[in-house]
Structures are given as C-alpha cells and as structure tokens.
Motif scaffolding. Structure first.
Motif, short mmCIF file in Angstrom:
data_model
loop_
_atom_site.label_atom_id
_atom_site.label_comp_id
_atom_site.label_asym_id
_atom_site.label_seq_id
_atom_site.Cartn_x
_atom_site.Cartn_y
_atom_site.Cartn_z
N LEU A 197 -5.10 7.12 -2.31
CA LEU A 197 -4.56 6.31 -3.40
C LEU A 197 -5.67 5.56 -4.12
CD1 LEU A 197 -2.17 5.05 -4.95
CD2 LEU A 197 -2.05 3.31 -3.14
N GLU A 198 -6.57 4.96 -3.36
CA GLU A 198 -7.67 4.19 -3.94
C GLU A 198 -8.56 5.05 -4.83
OE1 GLU A 198 -10.02 0.80 -4.58
OE2 GLU A 198 -8.26 0.84 -3.26
N LEU A 199 -8.97 6.20 -4.32
CA LEU A 199 -9.89 7.06 -5.07
C LEU A 199 -9.21 7.76 -6.23
CD1 LEU A 199 -12.05 8.57 -2.17
CD2 LEU A 199 -12.57 6.64 -3.67
N SER A 200 -7.96 8.16 -6.05
CA SER A 200 -7.26 8.84 -7.15
C SER A 200 -7.00 7.87 -8.30
CB SER A 200 -5.93 9.43 -6.65
OG SER A 200 -5.06 8.42 -6.19
N THR A 201 -6.81 6.60 -7.99
CA THR A 201 -6.67 5.59 -9.04
C THR A 201 -8.00 5.35 -9.73
OG1 THR A 201 -4.88 4.49 -7.80
CG2 THR A 201 -5.97 3.23 -9.55
N LYS A 202 -9.05 5.20 -8.95
CA LYS A 202 -10.39 4.93 -9.48
C LYS A 202 -10.87 6.05 -10.40
CE LYS A 202 -15.15 4.44 -7.66
NZ LYS A 202 -15.51 3.10 -8.15
N TRP A 203 -10.59 7.30 -9.99
CA TRP A 203 -11.10 8.46 -10.74
C TRP A 203 -10.03 9.10 -11.63
CZ3 TRP A 203 -13.51 10.43 -5.57
CH2 TRP A 203 -14.71 9.75 -5.34
N GLN A 204 -8.87 8.50 -11.72
CA GLN A 204 -7.82 8.93 -12.65
C GLN A 204 -7.28 10.33 -12.35
OE1 GLN A 204 -9.67 8.35 -16.48
NE2 GLN A 204 -10.09 6.20 -16.08
N PHE A 205 -6.99 10.58 -11.09
CA PHE A 205 -6.28 11.79 -10.68
C PHE A 205 -4.80 11.43 -10.58
CE2 PHE A 205 -10.53 12.82 -9.26
CZ PHE A 205 -10.63 14.20 -9.37
N LEU A 206 -4.06 11.59 -11.66
CA LEU A 206 -2.69 11.10 -11.72
C LEU A 206 -1.76 11.83 -10.76
CD1 LEU A 206 -2.28 10.50 -15.57
CD2 LEU A 206 -3.16 8.96 -13.80
N ASP A 207 -1.89 13.15 -10.66
CA ASP A 207 -1.01 13.91 -9.76
C ASP A 207 -1.30 13.58 -8.30
OD1 ASP A 207 0.25 15.14 -11.86
OD2 ASP A 207 -0.94 16.98 -11.77
N MET A 208 -2.57 13.40 -7.97
CA MET A 208 -2.91 13.06 -6.59
C MET A 208 -2.45 11.64 -6.26
SD MET A 208 -6.54 13.36 -4.54
CE MET A 208 -6.80 15.06 -5.03
N LYS A 209 -2.51 10.76 -7.23
CA LYS A 209 -2.00 9.40 -7.01
C LYS A 209 -0.51 9.44 -6.71
CE LYS A 209 -1.63 4.83 -9.17
NZ LYS A 209 -2.00 3.99 -10.34
N LYS A 210 0.22 10.26 -7.45
CA LYS A 210 1.66 10.38 -7.20
C LYS A 210 1.92 10.93 -5.81
CE LYS A 210 5.92 12.38 -9.05
NZ LYS A 210 6.38 12.81 -7.71
N LEU A 211 1.13 11.91 -5.38
CA LEU A 211 1.28 12.46 -4.04
C LEU A 211 1.06 11.38 -2.99
CD1 LEU A 211 1.46 14.81 -1.98
CD2 LEU A 211 -1.01 15.09 -2.26
N ALA A 212 0.02 10.57 -3.16
CA ALA A 212 -0.27 9.50 -2.20
C ALA A 212 0.88 8.51 -2.13
CB ALA A 212 -1.56 8.80 -2.59
#
Length: 265
Positions: free
Chosen positions: A104-119
């Motif tokens: 969640l932290e890294l996907s937010t930092k690097w703007q991976f929206l789909d991965m953030k949703k998965l987390a």
C-alpha cells in the motif's frame, strides 16, 4: 525517486529471485540489482512512465540501473511479489498485514492505482486495530466509508482513548469520534440506566457516524476518491514526501489533541 545510476557494479549483488534473464529494466536498491520487466511499470504507473521518459536509456544495463531511494530491498521485493508470485496468480493471497501495508505504501508513493486497490482489498480481509486502520487509511486517502467498522468500535468501547492513541489520530477525527459518542449516548438515554455510546443500537450508531463524518453516500465518496486519484497521478512525489512543492498538512498540536481526548466521554 528513481534516477539513472552510472557507477560501476562490482560491489552490487543480483537479487536471487528478481534478477530475471529476460528482464529489460534494472533497478538498484540498497546495493542490490533487480532486473525485471519494464512493461508493468509503464502500464500501471504514471510516475515511472515519466521517469523513463526523462532517461530513455536508464536501466537498460546494470551500469545504468535506475536507483530507487527511500525504499529498502526487502520492501521492493514484497512489491515485485505481486506480479511474479505463483500464489498471486492462483488467487491464493495469504500474506500478513505488514506485507500488504508495504505494498500500500509503495503503490501510493509510485502511483500504482490498481495495485493500491488490491492492497486495500486484502487489508479489508484482515483484523486491524481501529486506531491503526484509521491512521493508515487517512494517510493514504482511502475511502472513509471503509472506516465505519473502526469508528463504531471506538464509539462502542467502554474505555477512553489513551494518550498514545490520541497522538496517532488527527484533531478532526478525535472531535468527530467525541461528537458521535456523545450523540449515541444521548440516543441510548432512557433505554438503560446511565447510558453511554456503548449502549447505542448498531444501526443508529452507524447513521450518526455517517452524518458526523459526512459520509452521505458511497457514490459521493467514491467520486471524491477518483478525483483524488487523478490529482495524485498528475503530481510527482519528491524526497520529502510532499507533492508539487506543498508540505503535508499538520495533524494538530499535542496540546490540542490532549484537550480533545479530555473531552471524550
């Protein structure tokens, strides 16, 4: 932030799992080289798409590896796991909370929206203490409707918020929890002797919380989240964690938080 790394690699270690023969982009993290597939980063992250555009030849060889600062090799390994783990491809995700918090932290930092949703989806399956869940979701601007169970637990519990817990919450959250507890206690009056928010009906308490936290509808909240996601996608994080030169807003002084806690019923 990612940038081209031009030094020699004689002291570098290749990651035992994520230095792939058919990889076409190399990252340098804490003295470890990761060679993976550029496609994932270009497809899912505007941040990396922009970084690659600034340095077209960056990462094409080990000596020009993109260096990732402010991330550990261990955490980057967890991040890559999402794409390369057989258990992920089978849909059998049973990683612990800390694993998904890192993603969640890294996907937010690097703007991976789909991965953030998965987390977020995976964190929703886990039992997380209310204070930790509220602070984590607030930090990453996650739909507040998902925090209703955590808010309810704080309102229903018979003990007051501790000093340590109060320091973790923002002033607006503390004040709204206080208001919800007070209103829930008033609503329960007459049903029991010495009613408190713990005596409030669950459905009634949920309505109070939706009103207090202005969670009028899931559609409205999701629209706001989508707008925020689009805004995040057009800003580039800097080394201080701010975006576009703006400092993160403060969460209130220690004295303000103490006053709010002291008011808690």
């Amino acid at each position: 932030m990612a940038h081209s790394f031009q030094n020699g690699v004689s002291r570098m270690n290749c990651h035992p799992e994520y230095y792939l023969r058919d990889g076409n982009i190399t990252f340098h993290v804490e003295g470890t080289l990761f060679r993976v597939h550029r496609y994932f980063f270009e497809r899912e992250s505007l941040f990396f798409l922009q970084e690659f555009a600034r340095a077209p030849q960056g990462g094409t060889t080990d000596t020009s590896a993109f260096r990732l600062d402010e991330v550990t090799a261990t955490d980057f390994t967890k991040f890559l796991w999402v794409w390369y783990s057989p258990s992920y491809r089978r849909g059998s995700l049973s990683e612990p909370k800390e694993h998904w918090l890192t993603i969640l932290e890294l996907s937010t930092k690097w703007q991976f929206l789909d991965m953030k949703k998965l987390a977020i989806d995976e964190l929703e399956k886990l039992d997380i203490e209310p204070i930790e869940k509220i602070t984590t979701y607030d930090k990453h601007k996650i739909d507040k409707l998902l925090l209703l169970p955590a808010y309810k637990l704080l309102c229903k519990r018979t003990t007051r918020i501790t000093d340590e817990e109060g320091e973790q919450l923002k002033i607006p959250t503390l004040l709204r929890i206080f208001e919800a507890r007070e209103r829930a206690g008033s609503a329960a009056e007459g049903r029991r002797t010495g009613p408190t928010s713990a005596d409030a009906d669950d459905e009634e308490l949920e309505k109070i919380l939706i009103d207090v936290f202005e969670l009028n509808s899931r559609a409205t909240n999701q629209q706001g989240a989508q707008s925020q996601a689009r805004s995040d996608a057009t800003s580039t994080p800097n080394v201080n964690g701010a975006a576009n030169g703006h400092r993160p807003s403060g969460s209130g002084s220690v004295s303000e938080k103490k006053i709010a806690r002291d008011r808690m019923p």
